[in-house]
Design an enzyme around this catalytic site. Structure first.
Site, mmCIF file in Angstrom:
data_model
loop_
_atom_site.group_PDB
_atom_site.id
_atom_site.type_symbol
_atom_site.label_atom_id
_atom_site.label_comp_id
_atom_site.label_asym_id
_atom_site.label_seq_id
_atom_site.Cartn_x
_atom_site.Cartn_y
_atom_site.Cartn_z
ATOM 1 N N GLY A 117 -39.264 -26.092 -16.432
ATOM 2 C CA GLY A 117 -39.983 -27.328 -16.202
ATOM 3 C C GLY A 117 -39.154 -28.553 -16.482
ATOM 4 O O GLY A 117 -38.109 -28.772 -15.874
ATOM 5 N N GLU A 160 -44.819 -30.663 -18.111
ATOM 6 C CA GLU A 160 -45.098 -32.034 -18.569
ATOM 7 C C GLU A 160 -45.956 -32.768 -17.541
ATOM 8 O O GLU A 160 -45.423 -33.362 -16.625
ATOM 9 C CB GLU A 160 -43.792 -32.771 -18.829
ATOM 10 C CG GLU A 160 -42.906 -32.105 -19.877
ATOM 11 C CD GLU A 160 -41.672 -32.911 -20.215
ATOM 12 O OE1 GLU A 160 -41.639 -34.145 -19.963
ATOM 13 O OE2 GLU A 160 -40.717 -32.314 -20.731
ATOM 14 N N TRP A 376 -33.129 -32.494 -28.952
ATOM 15 C CA TRP A 376 -32.860 -32.877 -27.575
ATOM 16 C C TRP A 376 -31.790 -33.966 -27.621
ATOM 17 O O TRP A 376 -32.043 -35.082 -28.030
ATOM 18 C CB TRP A 376 -34.108 -33.387 -26.844
ATOM 19 C CG TRP A 376 -33.736 -33.695 -25.428
ATOM 20 C CD1 TRP A 376 -33.293 -34.896 -24.918
ATOM 21 C CD2 TRP A 376 -33.692 -32.762 -24.342
ATOM 22 N NE1 TRP A 376 -32.990 -34.770 -23.598
ATOM 23 C CE2 TRP A 376 -33.223 -33.476 -23.207
ATOM 24 C CE3 TRP A 376 -33.986 -31.412 -24.222
ATOM 25 C CZ2 TRP A 376 -33.051 -32.849 -21.967
ATOM 26 C CZ3 TRP A 376 -33.823 -30.813 -22.989
ATOM 27 C CH2 TRP A 376 -33.369 -31.526 -21.876
#
Length: 532
Positions: A117, A160, A376
């Protein structure tokens, strides 16, 4: 009766045989907390400092996430995102999956997973897939085939978000739960891990997740506690504020901070052992409209120009920032409530994280008692060592979570040379067309809970060599910022023969500096002074 018991025993044994050992290779006795590291694999195309699989240090992270795979919008099956870089079916392909998973040969305690995703995948085709039982069945089987073919240890689901961005807010929440149940059931005979990247925004959480049920199904959830503010708004804000400021009373700022997000998950069905808190290795940046207005909440001109490495408007990675700070004149200030820095020059304003602010986030998540930290992302760190030793942020995370500083709860933020004047930010725009950023939340506000693991003893704070009243829950001790999250004991930042006691009195925090008896030193693990 004996026959019935025998049948039940056989059924139980059969069930156990169908549940394989989890493919989680981490040695939790050595690395008790998870360090989940994402890799944005498109960074191999960066013209400056491209990031390759070989740049990954396989010993700093416990779990690696390959970002990303995608869904075929016609067949609703999982699909290789970039066959040239990822696949190994042809000699001219770069074998990215194979090289990534082969990192387990260097470190057998490493777990490698595929993340499906991401922001640019959108939500619509995921919503369509989960709404149709036939499509879901095709998808689940395709994921099993994918994991077996490419030898990943599991799937990280990064939709998301359910119910948002052309998803269906009426049915996605329940359909998402149904999909996760079906994936969990299909994975169990093979031991595959099932995790998710989940939103930091209250409005997204409420529409997307049945948290109590998902908490039972996922092995853990990676909470994306960043992208709270960015260049899609018309005022300066921080990418990942730890707390809200006292002057921020509007809904947006009340909900948009790490502290609120993590407690909202805990208050609504998630448990500490299933939560992993995100830490960003990048900042969100704006172009400056008026050089005389550079405080938090001042008007901005829009997103900053693309970074010289990432090439993305409104984003500056740490590897870019540290070099810019060396080459140009920047003004850096720290906000004591956000527990994070922001910087500006004549043209650009950026809210970001550095070694000091990351130490504060790590101390916070350890006090909170969640199961680990998520990063991240690796390519955003100074992996080349342009500004000092390689991987400064990753090494700090490793050291404070599972390394030499694992018993430290120290936040390294010291007093800034110029204390920023508190400002009242304008209410940012409610439309948020940018990765992982929540939009304007709803109006109900659950009261955040006090982090777990209270200390077992609280010495009477009478004998002090200095006492500071701190109604803002922070104070400085020998130049180190100390924050009281709850009543109890903390290590002294510079003197092992002393310790600190946090006490809440008449609406404010007091920090007492306490001496250990002669011949003893403070032991945070035992919360007492022990023989030196």
């Amino acid at each position: 009766m004996k026959t019935s018991c025998a049948i039940l025993i056989l059924m139980a044994c059969f069930g156990l045989m169908n549940a394989a050992v989890k493919r989680d290779h981490n040695n939790y006795s050595k690395n008790p907390m998870r360090i989940v590291c994402y890799v944005g694999t498109w960074s191999v195309y960066h013209k400056v400092d491209p990031y390759t699989i070989e740049d990954i240090d396989p010993f700093k992270c416990t779990h690696l996430m390959y970002g990303f795979a995608k869904i075929d919008e016609y067949k609703y099956t999982i699909q290789v995102f970039d066959p040239y870089q990822d696949d190994n079916h042809n000699t001219w392909e770069k074998h990215g999956y194979e090289r990534f998973n082969n990192l387990r040969l260097k470190n057998p305690e490493l777990t490698t997973m595929i993340s499906l995703g991401g922001w640019y995948e959108g939500s619509e085709k995921y919503s369509d897939m989960v709404a149709n039982p036939t499509y879901r069945k095709q998808f689940v089987q395709s994921v099993l085939d994918f994991l077996q073919e490419y030898k990943f240890d599991g799937l990280d689901l990064d939709w998301e978000y359910p119910g948002s961005r052309l998803g269906n807010p009426k049915i996605d929440k329940q359909n998402y739960l149904t999909l996760v149940r079906e994936l969990k059931e299909a994975f169990e005979p093979f031991g595959y891990l099932l995790t998710a990247a989940v939103s930091p925004g209250k409005d997204k959480i409420d529409v997307a997740y049945e948290l109590k049920e998902l908490n039972q199904l996922f092995d853990w959830m990676n909470v994306m506690t960043y992208d709270y503010h960015g260049g899609w708004e018309n005022v300066f804000g921080h990418n990942a504020p730890l707390y809200k400021r006292p002057d921020e009373t509007d809904e947006l700022h009340t909900y948009f901070n790490v502290n609120y997000t993590m407690h909202y998950y805990l208050n609504n069905g998630a448990t500490r052992d299933k939560l992993v808190m995100g830490v960003p290795f990048y900042g969100r940046a704006w172009s400056i409209e008026d050089r005389s207005k550079v405080k938090l909440g001042d008007p901005a001109k829009g997103m900053s120009p693309p970074g010289f490495i990432t090439g993305e408007e409104g984003v500056l990675s740490y590897i870019e920032l540290c070099q810019l700070f060396q080459k140009e004149e920047w003004h850096i200030q720290y906000d004591e409530y956000y527990n994070a820095p922001y910087g500006y020059n004549d043209k650009i304003w950026v809210g970001y994280d550095d070694l000091a602010s990351i130490s504060c986030k790590l101390a916070f998540l350890k006090e909170l008692g969640v199961s680990g930290v998520m990063i991240w992302s690796l390519e955003n760190d100074d992996f080349k060592g342009h500004c000092g030793p390689k991987y400064p942020l990753l090494n700090k995370v490793h050291n404070m979570i599972n390394g030499d500083e694992k018993n430290s709860y120290e936040c390294l933020l010291g007093p800034s040379t110029t204390t920023p004047t508190p400002t009242t930010p304008s209410t940012p725009s409610t439309t948020t067309p940018t990765p992982t950023t929540p939009s304007t939340p709803s109006t109900t506000t659950p009261t955040p809970t006090t982090p777990s693991t209270p200390s077992t003893t609280t010495p009477t704070p009478t004998t002090t060599d200095s006492t500071s009243e701190t109604p803002k829950y922070t104070t400085y001790v020998d130049g180190h910022l100390i924050k009281c999250y709850k009543e109890g004991d903390l290590p002294h930042p510079t003197n092992i023969h002393k310790y600190l006691v946090c006490e809440y009195v008449n609406g404010g925090w007091w920090v007492h500096i306490m001496p250990c008896p002669p011949g003893t030193i403070w032991c945070q693990e035992k919360l007492t002074c022990i023989t030196e």
